[in-house]
Scaffold this motif. Sequence first.
Motif, PDB file in Angstrom:
ATOM      1  N   LEU A   8       0.867  -1.043   0.043  1.00  0.00           N
ATOM      2  CA  LEU A   8       0.022  -0.100   0.072  1.00  0.00           C
ATOM      3  C   LEU A   8       0.862   1.091   0.123  1.00  0.00           C
ATOM      4  O   LEU A   8       0.554   2.339  -0.858  1.00  0.00           O
ATOM      5  N   PHE A   9       1.917   1.156   0.858  1.00  0.00           N
ATOM      6  CA  PHE A   9       2.560   2.258   1.032  1.00  0.00           C
ATOM      7  C   PHE A   9       3.778   2.401   0.062  1.00  0.00           C
ATOM      8  O   PHE A   9       4.301   3.736  -0.288  1.00  0.00           O
ATOM      9  N   PHE A  10       4.331   1.386  -0.137  1.00  0.00           N
ATOM     10  CA  PHE A  10       5.722   1.685  -0.926  1.00  0.00           C
ATOM     11  C   PHE A  10       5.791   1.184  -2.697  1.00  0.00           C
ATOM     12  O   PHE A  10       6.576   1.579  -3.398  1.00  0.00           O
ATOM     13  N   GLU A  11       4.581   0.393  -2.877  1.00  0.00           N
ATOM     14  CA  GLU A  11       4.326   0.005  -4.355  1.00  0.00           C
ATOM     15  C   GLU A  11       3.736   1.157  -5.113  1.00  0.00           C
ATOM     16  O   GLU A  11       2.886   0.646  -6.000  1.00  0.00           O
ATOM     17  N   ASN A  12       4.143   2.409  -5.155  1.00  0.00           N
ATOM     18  CA  ASN A  12       3.554   3.247  -6.028  1.00  0.00           C
ATOM     19  C   ASN A  12       4.571   4.133  -6.401  1.00  0.00           C
ATOM     20  O   ASN A  12       5.932   4.036  -6.038  1.00  0.00           O
ATOM     21  N   SER A  13       4.667   4.658  -7.899  1.00  0.00           N
ATOM     22  CA  SER A  13       5.403   5.244  -8.340  1.00  0.00           C
ATOM     23  C   SER A  13       6.604   6.513  -7.541  1.00  0.00           C
ATOM     24  O   SER A  13       7.564   6.771  -7.583  1.00  0.00           O
ATOM     25  N   VAL A  14       5.538   7.053  -6.767  1.00  0.00           N
ATOM     26  CA  VAL A  14       6.341   8.206  -5.857  1.00  0.00           C
ATOM     27  C   VAL A  14       7.324   7.587  -4.989  1.00  0.00           C
ATOM     28  O   VAL A  14       8.326   7.870  -4.797  1.00  0.00           O
ATOM     29  N   SER A  15       6.671   6.406  -4.277  1.00  0.00           N
ATOM     30  CA  SER A  15       7.441   6.023  -3.251  1.00  0.00           C
ATOM     31  C   SER A  15       8.803   5.506  -3.807  1.00  0.00           C
ATOM     32  O   SER A  15      10.027   5.391  -3.445  1.00  0.00           O
ATOM     33  N   LYS A  16       8.516   4.901  -4.934  1.00  0.00           N
ATOM     34  CA  LYS A  16       9.576   3.949  -6.058  1.00  0.00           C
ATOM     35  C   LYS A  16      10.703   5.129  -6.094  1.00  0.00           C
ATOM     36  O   LYS A  16      11.902   4.760  -6.105  1.00  0.00           O
ATOM     37  N   ALA A  17      10.445   6.204  -6.630  1.00  0.00           N
ATOM     38  CA  ALA A  17      11.271   7.245  -6.940  1.00  0.00           C
ATOM     39  C   ALA A  17      11.950   7.688  -5.776  1.00  0.00           C
ATOM     40  O   ALA A  17      13.151   7.801  -6.021  1.00  0.00           O
ATOM     41  N   LEU A  18      11.386   7.772  -4.597  1.00  0.00           N
ATOM     42  CA  LEU A  18      12.155   8.221  -3.618  1.00  0.00           C
ATOM     43  C   LEU A  18      12.988   7.169  -3.003  1.00  0.00           C
ATOM     44  O   LEU A  18      14.345   7.565  -2.740  1.00  0.00           O
ATOM     45  N   ILE A  19      12.523   5.774  -3.283  1.00  0.00           N
ATOM     46  CA  ILE A  19      13.530   4.969  -2.600  1.00  0.00           C
ATOM     47  C   ILE A  19      14.797   4.735  -3.378  1.00  0.00           C
ATOM     48  O   ILE A  19      15.895   4.811  -3.178  1.00  0.00           O
ATOM     49  N   ASN A  20      14.656   5.319  -4.815  1.00  0.00           N
ATOM     50  CA  ASN A  20      15.624   5.179  -5.635  1.00  0.00           C
ATOM     51  C   ASN A  20      16.763   6.110  -5.355  1.00  0.00           C
ATOM     52  O   ASN A  20      17.804   6.090  -5.649  1.00  0.00           O
ATOM     53  N   VAL A  21      16.265   7.290  -4.932  1.00  0.00           N
ATOM     54  CA  VAL A  21      17.115   8.374  -4.918  1.00  0.00           C
ATOM     55  C   VAL A  21      17.576   8.951  -3.511  1.00  0.00           C
ATOM     56  O   VAL A  21      18.410   9.465  -3.233  1.00  0.00           O
ATOM     57  N   ALA A  22      16.751   8.440  -2.514  1.00  0.00           N
ATOM     58  CA  ALA A  22      16.799   9.120  -1.182  1.00  0.00           C
ATOM     59  C   ALA A  22      18.287   8.838  -0.845  1.00  0.00           C
ATOM     60  O   ALA A  22      18.848   7.682  -0.631  1.00  0.00           O
ATOM     61  N   PRO A  23      19.011   9.744  -0.278  1.00  0.00           N
ATOM     62  CA  PRO A  23      20.393   9.730  -0.073  1.00  0.00           C
ATOM     63  C   PRO A  23      20.560   8.470   1.057  1.00  0.00           C
ATOM     64  O   PRO A  23      19.884   8.435   2.014  1.00  0.00           O
ATOM     65  N   ALA A  24      21.722   7.709   0.746  1.00  0.00           N
ATOM     66  CA  ALA A  24      22.057   6.672   1.592  1.00  0.00           C
ATOM     67  C   ALA A  24      21.072   5.469   1.891  1.00  0.00           C
ATOM     68  O   ALA A  24      21.462   4.685   2.717  1.00  0.00           O
ATOM     69  N   LEU A  25      19.690   5.718   1.710  1.00  0.00           N
ATOM     70  CA  LEU A  25      18.880   4.701   2.041  1.00  0.00           C
ATOM     71  C   LEU A  25      19.347   3.384   1.476  1.00  0.00           C
ATOM     72  O   LEU A  25      19.187   2.323   2.083  1.00  0.00           O
ATOM     73  N   PRO A  26      19.754   3.257  -0.051  1.00  0.00           N
ATOM     74  CA  PRO A  26      19.879   2.046  -0.583  1.00  0.00           C
ATOM     75  C   PRO A  26      21.250   1.400  -0.033  1.00  0.00           C
ATOM     76  O   PRO A  26      21.396   0.213   0.554  1.00  0.00           O
ATOM     77  N   GLU A  27      22.040   2.206   0.625  1.00  0.00           N
ATOM     78  CA  GLU A  27      23.465   1.684   0.894  1.00  0.00           C
ATOM     79  C   GLU A  27      23.233   1.149   2.339  1.00  0.00           C
ATOM     80  O   GLU A  27      23.920   0.172   2.619  1.00  0.00           O
ATOM     81  N   LEU A  28      22.339   2.033   3.242  1.00  0.00           N
ATOM     82  CA  LEU A  28      22.041   1.379   4.395  1.00  0.00           C
ATOM     83  C   LEU A  28      21.128   0.105   4.476  1.00  0.00           C
ATOM     84  O   LEU A  28      21.586  -0.691   5.023  1.00  0.00           O
ATOM     85  N   ALA A  29      20.320  -0.120   3.486  1.00  0.00           N
ATOM     86  CA  ALA A  29      19.650  -1.237   3.408  1.00  0.00           C
ATOM     87  C   ALA A  29      20.457  -2.231   2.939  1.00  0.00           C
ATOM     88  O   ALA A  29      20.136  -3.636   3.514  1.00  0.00           O
ATOM     89  N   ILE A  30      21.551  -2.077   1.976  1.00  0.00           N
ATOM     90  CA  ILE A  30      22.280  -3.200   1.934  1.00  0.00           C
ATOM     91  C   ILE A  30      23.173  -3.822   2.819  1.00  0.00           C
ATOM     92  O   ILE A  30      23.050  -4.901   3.340  1.00  0.00           O
ATOM     93  N   THR A  31      23.760  -2.771   3.457  1.00  0.00           N
ATOM     94  CA  THR A  31      24.697  -3.098   4.637  1.00  0.00           C
ATOM     95  C   THR A  31      23.923  -3.562   5.675  1.00  0.00           C
ATOM     96  O   THR A  31      24.474  -4.479   6.139  1.00  0.00           O
ATOM     97  N   GLY A  32      22.850  -3.192   6.145  1.00  0.00           N
ATOM     98  CA  GLY A  32      21.946  -3.789   6.722  1.00  0.00           C
ATOM     99  C   GLY A  32      21.632  -5.205   6.728  1.00  0.00           C
ATOM    100  O   GLY A  32      21.715  -6.035   7.492  1.00  0.00           O
TER     101      GLY A  32
END
Lengths: 286, 353
Positions: free
Chosen positions: A99-123
């Motif tokens: 509901l909250f993450f599978e929309n294009s707005v959230s996807k765009a955010l997750i793709n670029v939000a600084p450091a979020l992908p890096e944190l998720a991966i190291t996490g």
Amino acid sequence: MIKSFQQEIIFVTGKGGVGKSAVAAGIALKRSKEGKKTLLVELGYQSFYTDYFAEQLKAPVAFSPVRVTDNLDVALWSGPECLREYAIYLLKSESIYKLFFENSVSKALINVAPALPELAITGKITSGPRHVGPPLRYDVIVVDAFATGHFLALLKAPQGMAEAIQFGPMGDQSRSIDKVLKDSNQCKYFIVSLPEELPTAESLELAEGIEKTLGAKPVIVMNKMLPVEVTPHEGASDFEKFLTNSQQRQNQALSLLGGRPLQKISFCFQNDSWKVVESISQEINL
Amino acid sequence: MKSLIENSKVLVCVGSGGVGKTTVASSLALLGAQLGKRVLVLTVDPAQRLKTTMGIEEGQEAVEIKGHQITGQLFASVIDPKKTFDEFVMRASSQPERVKKILNNKLYVQLSTTLSGSQEFTALEKLYSSFESGKYDLIVLDTPPTKHAIDFLKAPQKLAALFTEGVAKWFRDPKATQQNFFLGLLQSGTKQVLKTLEALTGSDFMKELADFFQNIEQWQGQLEKRAGDVHSLLVSPTTSFVLITSFDEAKLKEAEYFSKEIKQGGYRLSALIINRAFPFWIQSGEQLQSKSPKVMNLYMQMKDYYQKREESFSRFSIRMNQQAKILRLPEMREDVSDISGVELLAKYIQEAK
Ligand SMILES: Nc1ncnc2c1ncn2[C@@H]1O[C@H](COP(=O)(O)OP(=O)(O)OP(=O)(O)O)[C@@H](O)[C@H]1O
Ligand SMILES: Nc1ncnc2c1ncn2[C@@H]1O[C@H](COP(=O)(O)OP(=O)(O)OP(=O)(O)O)[C@@H](O)[C@H]1O
Ligand SMILES: [Mg+2]
Ligand SMILES: [Mg+2]
């Protein structure tokens, strides 16, 4: 039997094209042959091992591990997928996540939000020792990590976040990830290099970067060493001159390393990728 | 290669990490200058020694490189991503007080230096402003080390998606949207999203994030315009892509995939350079007679190895030579770490069949 097992996490990095993926696979294969349940992890959106292990794999490499050979699985982790898994684990519901993450707005955010992908991966990589997220039932995790600059950014993300965000789950998670990355009983770092001047200089810089960021002492793996010693002589053929020259360059590169921990891997003249990986697994010392 | 250089205004060198993008870009630029053009090479993170011998430094304006049979002019500059990004921010912002705020935002600092396409974005930004200046006949662009060549082309879109998808709207001052019923509805929906995100990350993080998006929202117009301009430049008939790859099965396969993507994106792929394709000794065709069995054995192994590669290359070139001109460059005896190495490689590029 309840036993707090110690998962070994091995990071393999280095400049582009030096043999990171081959060496990571060799390390993983070695551990798996020792009877350890081993997961080889590649990072990003596109799999390299799907083609590289085409003969061994029955299915393309994906987020969920697929079998390569006895005791050895391989998986492909991207930032958004790691984040998704973590979010579902915390929210305890896939439908809320959707509901909250599978929309294009959230996807765009997750793709670029600084450091979020890096944190998720190291996490995700450190989820075993931190007991956070779905359990990763492996004795050894070998990460075929990003190249030089991008790898440092990956390592720095948790520390940077921990400093920027003092309070809340994000800050806490960041601190616990950072702690595991810095724990030399838990994580080991290998920098693959070629025995040439420039790549070696770059590897040294990277080694210093890792030391500064984590306090860890990385091992430099000199890959594609030419094996034979020749003595320069009159009337040497082009091939012999080539060997002499390569040897000089190799020795020069090695001399740059000073007293750093070092491993040498020979150039394996096989066009079959599995044979290359097997030969690396036999040579490497862990 | 000569006609490609003569007929292009922009050459973009792409390829996966470590294949020789910086080296080849410098050599192509030198060739252009030797053909009488005014050339600028924009490099990303070149080796220190190359910088030293070319006399260039990060963030400096273009420096002229002298000599070396140059009949035109050769300028070189190193792209400093942080500086270019900051400059872009300053230009894009209408309110100076906001500029300071954004430059100090902790997340911005992360974004502008390391993450999510900012390096790629700045390379293209620098290319465009150099092109716009009208000072050069030819600009050769080196690109940042990406895992995959195509990441480079996707990065600006990813950054632009931030705006077109309206993420910034989420964090917008709520009062601004209250008049509009539908926007209000959306707002209450996104509030839920934000609350969930806050549960996952904490309020401290959310504060930084909101601050970040509120401040960058004003770039939207500029960023979109720039993305459009850059795109038209990249697809223009005088812009060509040069794909550089190393020589093994896995990388050749990757190169095939890249070339498809480049074409699908509407860009012109003109040349495919297989770098470090073979050592010199393999060309001489001599039959080695060595007394040392070890040397002999190694020789046979290596010969066989390169022979097999030759076969896989033939298959590759049959599939690919419709797509682009294919060039093979030898493995040089020395690292190409100074201007003389670049010169030598330029010579091979010119002579390569
Ligand atoms: N010791 C070795 N002997 C022979 N071939 C090798 C050796 N190590 C790596 N290779 C080969 O070199 C090529 C490049 O290696 P690899 O793909 O592992 O590099 P990488 O550093 O992961 O590259 P990238 O930066 O593109 O991910 C592969 O074809 C691999 O099989
Ligand atoms: N034809 C060649 N023969 C020998 N060495 C070469 C050749 N081409 C490039 N090199 C060497 O290979 C290394 C990598 O080259 P370069 O830095 O140009 O790659 P790159 O694609 O720009 O790397 P990155 O992705 O890290 O920016 C350098 O040490 C360079 O000197
Ligand atoms: Mg790799
Ligand atoms: Mg480069």
